[in-house]
Motif scaffolding. Structure first.
Motif, short mmCIF file in Angstrom:
data_model
loop_
_atom_site.label_atom_id
_atom_site.label_comp_id
_atom_site.label_asym_id
_atom_site.label_seq_id
_atom_site.Cartn_x
_atom_site.Cartn_y
_atom_site.Cartn_z
N LEU A 1 0.78 -1.29 0.38
CA LEU A 1 0.02 0.03 0.07
C LEU A 1 0.56 1.06 0.14
N ALA A 2 2.34 1.17 0.66
CA ALA A 2 3.15 2.24 0.46
C ALA A 2 3.40 3.40 -0.68
N ARG A 3 2.68 1.77 -1.98
CA ARG A 3 2.84 2.74 -3.70
C ARG A 3 1.43 3.54 -3.98
N HIS A 4 0.56 2.93 -3.07
CA HIS A 4 0.01 3.22 -3.94
C HIS A 4 -0.79 5.10 -2.70
N THR A 5 -1.80 5.38 -3.61
CA THR A 5 -2.43 6.75 -3.28
C THR A 5 -3.22 5.87 -1.78
N LEU A 6 -3.91 6.12 -0.67
CA LEU A 6 -4.52 5.92 0.03
C LEU A 6 -6.05 7.24 0.38
N LEU A 7 -7.24 6.69 -0.12
CA LEU A 7 -8.23 7.19 -0.02
C LEU A 7 -8.87 7.72 1.41
N SER A 8 -9.49 7.68 2.06
CA SER A 8 -10.25 8.03 3.00
C SER A 8 -11.46 9.54 3.24
N SER A 9 -11.86 8.96 4.81
CA SER A 9 -13.29 9.53 4.79
C SER A 9 -12.54 10.83 5.97
N ARG A 10 -12.90 12.21 5.63
CA ARG A 10 -12.72 12.78 6.95
C ARG A 10 -13.83 12.68 8.24
N ASP B 1 4.51 4.74 4.77
CA ASP B 1 5.32 5.96 4.06
C ASP B 1 4.84 6.11 2.65
N GLY B 2 3.06 6.37 2.45
CA GLY B 2 2.24 6.02 1.19
C GLY B 2 3.17 6.62 0.44
N ALA B 3 2.62 6.94 -1.35
CA ALA B 3 2.57 7.46 -2.32
C ALA B 3 1.69 9.21 -1.81
N GLY B 4 1.01 9.00 -1.25
CA GLY B 4 0.44 10.20 -1.08
C GLY B 4 -1.55 9.43 -0.80
N HIS B 5 -2.08 10.70 0.16
CA HIS B 5 -3.36 10.74 0.52
C HIS B 5 -4.16 11.54 0.05
N VAL B 6 -5.32 11.21 0.37
CA VAL B 6 -6.16 12.18 -0.24
C VAL B 6 -7.44 10.91 0.73
N LEU C 1 -8.43 6.30 -8.65
CA LEU C 1 -7.21 7.31 -8.03
C LEU C 1 -6.98 6.66 -7.26
N GLY C 2 -7.19 5.36 -6.24
CA GLY C 2 -6.66 4.76 -5.19
C GLY C 2 -7.24 3.94 -4.17
N VAL C 3 -6.67 3.20 -3.47
CA VAL C 3 -7.07 1.87 -2.62
C VAL C 3 -8.09 3.14 -1.48
#
Length: 307
Positions: free
Chosen positions: A186-195, A214-219, A235-237
């Motif tokens: 998962l560190a190589r993927h953008t992680l998606l979540s809800s606020r 340490d991921g590739a990004g977080h949205v 977009l991501g996981v």
């Protein structure tokens, strides 16, 4: 016999002040000034010849006679509210008013509503969405669904289903890589979540044996429904509540790359307004909703046994 009743506005001001233990809280509910509420309560005390509140430097407190009086008034107002709802529902053709979390409404309830209408075509549904549970005293709501980390206090709540977390992504994202063979990938993927659910990724990752990632990004999205759509659109996981993406897993719009599913302390709960508890349409809706929730939990248990 001619009834001898105090002024209605004075009764409403007293009853609201007693519930809030505050003239200011009552004023906000009744859409008047704090001074107007105080005057109405004083008028009622003069009319009755009884002190209903103790005024203290910290605010107001009900006297013993005030506590007795407010219990009787609250019961009477609830009966008036119930009778009014009954008449309105007859005029409206049996309307049920629901308050639901936005993503639950969009991704779990609405896809199932056709089954309810097939069974009860004369019951109309009105839906408002909010992350806050209904305040049945202040809102014209019959049914509230909300997620809660622990069983809510008080009576009248029924658990619909538990919260089970699992990462999901689109099949296209899984095919194009990087690979998702183990949780560390998962560190190589953008992680998606809800606020609105800030702890979901942490809970799942800890159970997966990862204290840091340490991921590739977080949205982070304001609404979980947007995050699920972003996952569908590559977009991501997304860290998903399983119940809210079950249809997407079945249709193939989303896939779960890992077998690990984490059950949180939370659940989705159903609550109904007590004044509406005897209405046939509400009883029909509650029975149907519990039936749908039970069917979902059984299907999830069967899927876990077969996996």
């Amino acid at each position: 016999m001619r009834r001898k009743l105090p002024p209605l506005n004075a009764l409403r001001a007293f009853e609201a002040s007693g519930r809030y233990s505050s003239f200011t809280g009552a004023a906000k509910e009744l859409l008047v000034t704090q001074g107007a509420v105080s005057r109405h309560v004083s008028l009622l005390e003069d009319w009755l010849g009884v002190k209903l509140f103790l005024r203290t430097p910290r605010g107001i407190e009900l006297t013993r006679k005030g506590e007795t009086y407010i219990r009787a008034l609250s019961s009477a107002f609830d009966q008036i509210d119930y009778a009014t709802r009954e008449l309105r529902d007859e005029a409206d053709g049996s309307v049920l008013r629901l308050k639901l979390p936005p993503t639950f409404a969009m991704r779990w309830l609405v896809p199932r509503l056709a089954r309810f209408h097939a069974r009860h075509p004369k019951i109309a549904i009105q839906i408002v969405t909010s992350h806050e549970p209904a305040n049945f005293r202040l809102e014209d709501i019959d049914v509230s669904v909300h997620s809660h980390p622990y069983p809510p206090e008080g009576q009248g709540h029924r658990r619909l289903f538990r919260e089970v977390l699992t990462p999901v992504c689109s099949p296209a994202l899984l095919q194009r890589g990087p690979a998702l063979a183990e949780p560390g990938d998962l560190a190589r993927h953008t992680l998606l979540s809800s606020r609105n659910r800030p702890m979901d990724w942490s809970r799942w990752l800890v159970e997966a044996g990862l204290t840091e990632l340490d991921g590739a990004g977080h949205v982070d999205f304001d609404n979980a429904a947007l995050a699920y759509q972003a996952a569908i659109d590559n977009l991501g996981v997304m860290i998903a509540v399983r119940a809210l993406i079950e249809d997407d897993l079945t249709s193939g719009k989303l896939v779960a790359p890992f077998d690990l599913q984490v059950t949180t302390p939370g659940a989705y709960y159903l609550a109904c307004a007590l004044v509406s508890s005897r209405s046939p349409q509400l009883m029909a809706f509650e029975a149907w909703l519990m039936e749908e929730a039970d069917a979902y939990e059984r299907s999830l248990a069967a899927a876990n046994r077969n996996s």
